[in-house]
Structures are given as structure tokens and as C-alpha cells.
Design a protein around this motif. Structure first.
Motif, short mmCIF file in Angstrom:
data_model
loop_
_atom_site.label_atom_id
_atom_site.label_comp_id
_atom_site.label_asym_id
_atom_site.label_seq_id
_atom_site.Cartn_x
_atom_site.Cartn_y
_atom_site.Cartn_z
N PHE A 163 11.03 38.72 -40.31
CA PHE A 163 11.33 37.49 -41.09
C PHE A 163 12.83 37.51 -41.62
CE2 PHE A 163 11.32 34.64 -44.43
CZ PHE A 163 11.28 33.25 -43.97
N ARG B 190 15.13 29.61 -39.62
CA ARG B 190 14.49 29.76 -40.87
C ARG B 190 14.70 28.50 -41.75
NH1 ARG B 190 15.32 34.70 -44.29
NH2 ARG B 190 16.73 33.35 -45.39
N ARG C 120 10.02 29.06 -45.65
CA ARG C 120 9.36 30.12 -45.02
C ARG C 120 9.03 29.76 -43.64
NH1 ARG C 120 9.09 34.77 -46.89
NH2 ARG C 120 6.99 35.09 -46.29
N ASP C 121 9.28 28.76 -43.06
CA ASP C 121 8.81 28.44 -41.65
C ASP C 121 10.00 28.73 -40.78
OD1 ASP C 121 6.92 26.89 -43.09
OD2 ASP C 121 7.76 25.03 -42.60
N TYR D 86 6.41 28.55 -36.70
CA TYR D 86 5.42 29.31 -37.16
C TYR D 86 5.60 29.38 -38.76
CZ TYR D 86 5.55 31.62 -32.70
OH TYR D 86 5.52 31.80 -31.33
N PRO E 232 3.94 30.76 -42.58
CA PRO E 232 3.09 31.68 -43.22
C PRO E 232 1.69 31.55 -43.25
CG PRO E 232 4.90 31.35 -44.45
CD PRO E 232 4.83 29.94 -43.51
N ALA E 233 0.87 32.34 -43.11
CA ALA E 233 -0.77 32.49 -43.06
C ALA E 233 -1.15 31.74 -44.25
CB ALA E 233 -1.51 33.60 -42.87
N GLN E 234 -0.72 31.81 -45.49
CA GLN E 234 -1.13 31.10 -46.76
C GLN E 234 -0.65 29.59 -46.62
OE1 GLN E 234 1.09 33.72 -46.49
NE2 GLN E 234 2.70 33.38 -48.07
N TYR F 148 0.53 30.37 -36.97
CA TYR F 148 0.38 31.15 -38.50
C TYR F 148 0.61 32.59 -38.24
CZ TYR F 148 -0.94 26.57 -40.00
OH TYR F 148 -1.07 25.34 -40.25
#
Length: 109
Positions: free
Chosen positions: A8, A48, A51-52, A86, A88-90, A109
């Protein structure tokens, strides 16, 4: 790290361009009915946004198929657009997924 992996921190807000060359088996094509007849080339721009990570580009290869009429094997050149986001998983919420559904980009994710 996976050959298609990018940290990232390597993706700047203004974006980066990447070119990848991988085997079809590395993408799971060896186990499917579609086999890559040559390496898979991926040209993409990664940007970017907070956070994506937004990815735009193309995937190019040739696939080995069998004609359903004559049963002869043939090779079909393939060039397909690559559109993905993409997260973040959270950030995995149904609301966020619905917000990103535009019919063109896949969300991961």
C-alpha cells in the motif's frame, strides 16, 4: 509477497503504473477449462483514494480452447479490461459494497 502484490505504501495518491507478466497457472487457469496458451500480461494504473486502491487497466493473453463443432484445438487472443477497487478488510460492510456497485468494477478486500 505474491507476484502481483504491491505494498500500500508504494501506491502514491497521484497513482503508479505497473506491468506484470505471470503464468496462467499462477492465476488459477491451469485448473479450469480455460488454459492460457501464453503468459498473461497485465498493464494497470493503481491510484490510492484514502484507504481504497482503484485499479484500471487491461489483461492480455491467448487462451487454448476446443471447437465444439470440429473438436479441433485453437488459440484465441484475449484482451479484457481490468477494473477493480480494493478496500481494507475492516471496511467490509454491505453499505460500502452497495456504494461501490457500478456494474463495471469488482470490489475486493
Amino acid at each position: 509477497m505474491h507476484p502481483l502484490g504491491i505494498a500500500f505504501s508504494e501506491i502514491y495518491e497521484e497513482g503508479i503504473a505497473r506491468h506484470f507478466v505471470v503464468s496462467g497457472s499462477m492465476l488459477g487457469m491451469a485448473e479450469s477449462e480455460v488454459a492460457a496458451a501464453q503468459p498473461v500480461e497485465i498493464d494497470c494504473q493503481l491510484m490510492r483514494i484514502n484507504r481504497d486502491v482503484v485499479v484500471h487497466g487491461f489483461v492480455e493473453t491467448a487462451i487454448r480452447l476446443v471447437c465444439s463443432r470440429c473438436t479441433e484445438e485453437f488459440v484465441l487472443p484475449l484482451r479484457a479490461p481490468l477494473e477493480a477497487v480494493y478496500l481494507p478488510a475492516q471496511m467490509a460492510t454491505p453499505e460500502r459494497e452497495k456504494e461501490l456497485e457500478d456494474g463495471e468494477s469488482d470490489v475486493y478486500y
